[in-house]
Design a protein around this motif. Structure first.
Motif, PDB file in Angstrom:
ATOM      1  N   GLU A  54     -12.457  16.471   5.448  1.00  0.00           N
ATOM      2  CA  GLU A  54     -12.500  15.084   4.643  1.00  0.00           C
ATOM      3  C   GLU A  54     -12.670  16.163   3.708  1.00  0.00           C
ATOM      4  O   GLU A  54     -13.246  17.059   3.397  1.00  0.00           O
ATOM      5  N   ASP A  55     -11.029  15.312   3.084  1.00  0.00           N
ATOM      6  CA  ASP A  55     -11.089  16.348   1.797  1.00  0.00           C
ATOM      7  C   ASP A  55     -10.217  17.946   1.998  1.00  0.00           C
ATOM      8  O   ASP A  55     -10.473  18.321   0.991  1.00  0.00           O
ATOM      9  N   ALA A  56     -10.169  18.264   3.239  1.00  0.00           N
ATOM     10  CA  ALA A  56      -9.678  19.049   3.861  1.00  0.00           C
ATOM     11  C   ALA A  56      -8.772  19.581   3.269  1.00  0.00           C
ATOM     12  O   ALA A  56      -7.461  18.829   3.589  1.00  0.00           O
ATOM     13  N   GLU A  57      -7.963  20.346   3.032  1.00  0.00           N
ATOM     14  CA  GLU A  57      -6.249  21.193   2.797  1.00  0.00           C
ATOM     15  C   GLU A  57      -5.610  21.361   4.697  1.00  0.00           C
ATOM     16  O   GLU A  57      -7.312  21.511   5.662  1.00  0.00           O
ATOM     17  N   SER A  58      -4.431  21.108   4.763  1.00  0.00           N
ATOM     18  CA  SER A  58      -3.979  21.103   6.311  1.00  0.00           C
ATOM     19  C   SER A  58      -4.539  20.862   6.862  1.00  0.00           C
ATOM     20  O   SER A  58      -3.691  20.759   8.311  1.00  0.00           O
TER      21      SER A  58
ATOM     22  N   GLY B 277      -0.585  20.415   0.648  1.00  0.00           N
ATOM     23  CA  GLY B 277      -0.973  21.114   0.070  1.00  0.00           C
ATOM     24  C   GLY B 277      -1.658  20.689  -0.901  1.00  0.00           C
ATOM     25  O   GLY B 277      -1.358  18.086  -1.088  1.00  0.00           O
ATOM     26  N   ALA B 278      -2.475  20.306  -2.040  1.00  0.00           N
ATOM     27  CA  ALA B 278      -2.800  19.396  -3.279  1.00  0.00           C
ATOM     28  C   ALA B 278      -1.591  18.803  -3.990  1.00  0.00           C
ATOM     29  O   ALA B 278      -0.691  19.607  -4.371  1.00  0.00           O
ATOM     30  N   LEU B 279      -1.163  17.621  -4.716  1.00  0.00           N
ATOM     31  CA  LEU B 279      -0.591  16.859  -5.235  1.00  0.00           C
ATOM     32  C   LEU B 279      -0.704  17.388  -6.803  1.00  0.00           C
ATOM     33  O   LEU B 279      -1.960  17.455  -7.207  1.00  0.00           O
ATOM     34  N   PRO B 280       0.021  17.367  -7.812  1.00  0.00           N
ATOM     35  CA  PRO B 280       0.088  17.422  -8.536  1.00  0.00           C
ATOM     36  C   PRO B 280      -0.699  16.764  -9.480  1.00  0.00           C
ATOM     37  O   PRO B 280      -1.466  17.890 -10.276  1.00  0.00           O
ATOM     38  N   ALA B 281      -1.708  15.459  -9.125  1.00  0.00           N
ATOM     39  CA  ALA B 281      -2.441  15.080 -10.443  1.00  0.00           C
ATOM     40  C   ALA B 281      -4.151  14.704  -9.113  1.00  0.00           C
ATOM     41  O   ALA B 281      -4.436  14.413 -10.099  1.00  0.00           O
ATOM     42  N   GLU B 282      -3.538  15.151  -8.084  1.00  0.00           N
ATOM     43  CA  GLU B 282      -4.675  15.517  -7.646  1.00  0.00           C
ATOM     44  C   GLU B 282      -5.520  14.389  -7.785  1.00  0.00           C
ATOM     45  O   GLU B 282      -4.946  13.079  -7.451  1.00  0.00           O
ATOM     46  N   HIS B 283      -6.840  14.674  -8.031  1.00  0.00           N
ATOM     47  CA  HIS B 283      -7.717  13.076  -8.578  1.00  0.00           C
ATOM     48  C   HIS B 283      -7.467  12.232  -9.846  1.00  0.00           C
ATOM     49  O   HIS B 283      -9.281  11.837 -10.099  1.00  0.00           O
ATOM     50  N   CYS B 284      -6.915  12.695 -10.393  1.00  0.00           N
ATOM     51  CA  CYS B 284      -6.299  12.452 -11.628  1.00  0.00           C
ATOM     52  C   CYS B 284      -6.271  10.726 -12.120  1.00  0.00           C
ATOM     53  O   CYS B 284      -4.464  10.740 -12.542  1.00  0.00           O
ATOM     54  N   ILE B 285      -7.418  10.197 -11.656  1.00  0.00           N
ATOM     55  CA  ILE B 285      -6.605   8.813 -11.597  1.00  0.00           C
ATOM     56  C   ILE B 285      -6.252   8.194 -13.006  1.00  0.00           C
ATOM     57  O   ILE B 285      -5.681   7.314 -12.864  1.00  0.00           O
ATOM     58  N   ASP B 286      -6.591   8.790 -14.197  1.00  0.00           N
ATOM     59  CA  ASP B 286      -6.680   8.542 -15.166  1.00  0.00           C
ATOM     60  C   ASP B 286      -5.120   8.114 -15.851  1.00  0.00           C
ATOM     61  O   ASP B 286      -4.463   7.695 -16.546  1.00  0.00           O
ATOM     62  N   ILE B 287      -4.040   9.544 -14.620  1.00  0.00           N
ATOM     63  CA  ILE B 287      -3.085   9.557 -15.036  1.00  0.00           C
ATOM     64  C   ILE B 287      -2.356   8.871 -14.876  1.00  0.00           C
ATOM     65  O   ILE B 287      -1.459   7.750 -14.883  1.00  0.00           O
TER      66      ILE B 287
ATOM     67  N   GLY C  29      -1.967  16.101   0.074  1.00  0.00           N
ATOM     68  CA  GLY C  29      -0.151  16.208   0.470  1.00  0.00           C
ATOM     69  C   GLY C  29       0.375  16.717   1.897  1.00  0.00           C
ATOM     70  O   GLY C  29      -0.880  17.134   1.926  1.00  0.00           O
ATOM     71  N   HIS C  30       1.854  16.629   1.891  1.00  0.00           N
ATOM     72  CA  HIS C  30       1.869  17.547   3.660  1.00  0.00           C
ATOM     73  C   HIS C  30       1.410  19.298   3.063  1.00  0.00           C
ATOM     74  O   HIS C  30       0.859  20.239   3.750  1.00  0.00           O
TER      75      HIS C  30
ATOM     76  N   LEU D  61       0.804  -0.811  -0.270  1.00  0.00           N
ATOM     77  CA  LEU D  61       0.447   0.043  -0.293  1.00  0.00           C
ATOM     78  C   LEU D  61       0.460   0.978   0.198  1.00  0.00           C
ATOM     79  O   LEU D  61       1.524   1.545   1.149  1.00  0.00           O
ATOM     80  N   MET D  62       0.454   2.382  -0.751  1.00  0.00           N
ATOM     81  CA  MET D  62       1.316   3.525  -0.987  1.00  0.00           C
ATOM     82  C   MET D  62       0.607   4.476  -0.829  1.00  0.00           C
ATOM     83  O   MET D  62      -1.160   4.312  -1.889  1.00  0.00           O
ATOM     84  N   SER D  63       1.040   5.790  -0.762  1.00  0.00           N
ATOM     85  CA  SER D  63      -0.148   6.751  -1.261  1.00  0.00           C
ATOM     86  C   SER D  63       0.147   7.683  -2.145  1.00  0.00           C
ATOM     87  O   SER D  63       1.676   7.479  -2.859  1.00  0.00           O
ATOM     88  N   ASP D  64      -0.492   8.728  -2.836  1.00  0.00           N
ATOM     89  CA  ASP D  64      -0.003   8.815  -3.744  1.00  0.00           C
ATOM     90  C   ASP D  64       0.828  10.291  -4.151  1.00  0.00           C
ATOM     91  O   ASP D  64       2.076   9.724  -4.955  1.00  0.00           O
ATOM     92  N   GLY D  65       1.269  10.881  -3.098  1.00  0.00           N
ATOM     93  CA  GLY D  65       2.734  11.093  -3.319  1.00  0.00           C
ATOM     94  C   GLY D  65       3.761  10.188  -2.606  1.00  0.00           C
ATOM     95  O   GLY D  65       5.380  10.902  -3.517  1.00  0.00           O
ATOM     96  N   GLU D  66       4.298   8.711  -2.075  1.00  0.00           N
ATOM     97  CA  GLU D  66       4.912   8.228  -2.681  1.00  0.00           C
ATOM     98  C   GLU D  66       5.295   8.107  -3.852  1.00  0.00           C
ATOM     99  O   GLU D  66       6.437   7.524  -4.219  1.00  0.00           O
TER     100      GLU D  66
END
Length: 541
Positions: free
Chosen positions: A226-230, A162-172, A159-160, A123-128
């Protein structure tokens, strides 16, 4: 939900009924509650990340994975890799991408060595997944057709900072995984039924590893979080935690629990203790043999990773985490020091001893000839914890007989007599320089004691101090390594409590250039000529 590689529907007999699905949802809710309570009690942790992956964990551990709860180290259990140190996690990785490489090693062992049924889940995070090591591991798993490996990307967008570059673009993420040759599914990570489906499909795929890209939400189930930054890495405020827990508890509909499936017991019996040489090393004193040959001469089932020692700096993060996990991994670093010669500074490991000295409980071997190298390999195979074997590139003369015995933490005194005036300590290539210096000084009626350390960690402090006392407190260390963190500093630390012992260190004191091995040893102050000068200077003081 799935790509074209495998779209088989879950058969009726394997399909979870409505009651089981609700239990899995409730298990996920309980996992969220546990993470909130645990992080509140310690005022530290990642409850929002735990919440995003709760359904994934529930489905894996209570429906998909096969293991004995009472025996987490059972060799037939499915493996699970996560960036945390828990009883059911085989190796504690960091969050910077080491986990998938570890999982690849487990899956490779299961498929090609054990030839067993157990599977490996990571199991990995999207940031990882931003780390290059993840994609190196992806390429490895694809090349070796690790169809017993499943990587799960918990894509929770945040991520730590804020939002990661791909955010929720699962297709990427899907396209990336497919480009590396992985069978890939995308799934709603909140839907336990969909998760059951894709994990079952993954078990049917042959000749390819599987990636499950799960769209999740950080802090799932927690209003305004849920889904909030910071909120990354922050526990819930104590004044809010009780209310949040009550809200989650109100959504739990069952009190049932699920027992995981038992493993398929088909792993072979393996005994990697008390590994011994079948026969003594087959070399004669005076033969010239590359030290690396000793490492390659005996095939073993115990894992040895080998590369240029200079390249190990790139893997230090994984090495460090391996040390924290007390992993029994053996690493061989070749082409060390300026003795590499013409290849130049980029290929010369001059900081590797310092690096491995910092790893807790790591044993560091620095064998001198082919005989001692074979013994180092044998001892490393039996040692607990990480071992590093530093080997030399040039052909070196065999100085030990095949019958010589070696032990961890036991140095070899190669030259000694009652008239010795200085103790010279070396390892590897510098032992030969010390012996050459001893021969030349003998012509001038100057006697020196020569020590081959064999292991730098642990250091043979007893032999070092007793030799120093016999030579009026004079020690010279000579090493093909930078001064910082090397043999000289290790010896200085060992004798620091004795004011009557003086240590003079010879080491590579500046960035080297290309050249012939013997020329570079002399140019950077660690040749026999420099040892002779140091001995004479020490005797004058």
């Amino acid at each position: 939900m799935a790509d074209a590689e495998a779209s088989a529907e879950l058969p009726e007999e394997a399909r979870p009924d409505g009651g089981t699905l609700q239990v899995l949802r409730d298990m996920a809710s309980r996992l969220r509650i546990h993470s909130i309570r645990a992080t509140c009690s310690t005022s530290s942790g990642h409850p929002t990340s735990c919440s995003s992956s709760a359904e994934i964990m529930s489905v894996l551990f209570f429906y998909i994975m096969r293991y004995k709860q009472s025996d987490p180290e059972n060799p037939d259990n499915d493996r699970f890799v996560l960036a945390k140190r828990l009883s059911f996690v085989d190796v504690a990785t960091g969050w910077l991408g080491q986990g998938l490489g570890v999982a690849c090693g487990m899956a490779y062992t299961g498929k090609y060595f054990d030839r067993a049924s157990y599977r490996v889940f990571c199991l990995m995070s999207d940031g990882e997944s931003s780390e290059g090591s993840v994609w190196e591991a992806m390429a490895f798993a694809s090349f070796y057709s690790l169809d017993n490996l499943v990587a799960i990307f918990d894509v929770n967008r945040l991520g730590h900072s804020g939002a990661l570059p791909a955010e929720h673009c699962i297709d990427i993420y899907q396209r990336r995984c497919e480009a590396f040759g992985w069978n890939t599914y995308v799934v709603d990570g909140r839907d336990v039924e969909a998760l059951c489906q894709v994990f079952w499909q993954a078990s049917q795929v042959k000749h390819k590893p599987t990636a499950v890209v799960a769209k999740t939400f950080k802090g799932r189930g927690t209003p305004s979080i849920e889904d909030a930054e910071s909120w990354h890495g922050k526990p819930m405020p104590r004044e809010r935690a009780d209310a949040i827990i009550k809200l989650i508890e109100s959504q739990i509909e069952t009190s049932r629990s699920l027992d995981p499936q038992l493993p398929i017991e088909d792993s072979p019996e393996v005994n990697i203790t008390d590994v011994r040489m079948i026969s003594p090393p087959d070399y004669r004193v005076g033969d010239k043999v590359s030290v690396a040959l000793g490492c390659a001469s005996r095939g073993r089932t115990i894992a040895f990773a080998s590369t240029f020692a200079a390249f190990l700096t790139r893997a230090f993060d994984q090495i460090r985490i391996g040390g924290l996990s007390e992993s029994n991994i053996n690493i061989i670093g070749s082409h060390c020091g300026v003795s590499v010669g013409e290849d130049g500074a980029s290929q010369m490991a001059l900081e590797d001893i310092a690096m491995f000295r910092t790893i807790p409980k790591c044993t560091i071997f620095y064998p001198t000839d082919a005989v001692s190298t074979e013994h180092a390999v044998s001892l490393a195979a039996n040692a607990k914890g990480m071992c590093f074997i530093r080997t030399t590139r040039p052909e070196t003369m065999v100085i030990y007989t095949p019958q010589e015995r070696f032990e961890i933490g036991q140095a070899k005194v190669l030259r000694h007599c009652v008239s010795d005036k200085v103790t010279v300590i070396g390892a590897g290539i510098t032992v030969y320089e010390a012996l050459a210096a001893a021969d030349e000084l003998l012509k001038q009626d100057i006697f020196i004691r020569v020590i081959d350390l064999f292991t730098i960690k642990p250091l043979d402090v007893t032999t070092i101090i007793s030799s120093a006392k016999a030579t009026e407190g004079r020690i010279i260390t000579v090493e093909d390594h930078y001064p910082q963190g090397g043999i000289g500093e290790a010896v200085c630390a060992a004798v620091s409590m004795d004011p009557d012992i003086q240590v003079h260190s010879l080491a590579v004191s500046r960035v080297p250039q290309s050249g012939k091995s013997e020329e570079l040893l002399d140019m950077y102050g660690i040749s026999a000529r420099h040892i002779i000068v140091a001995v004479k200077c020490m005797l004058l003081n």
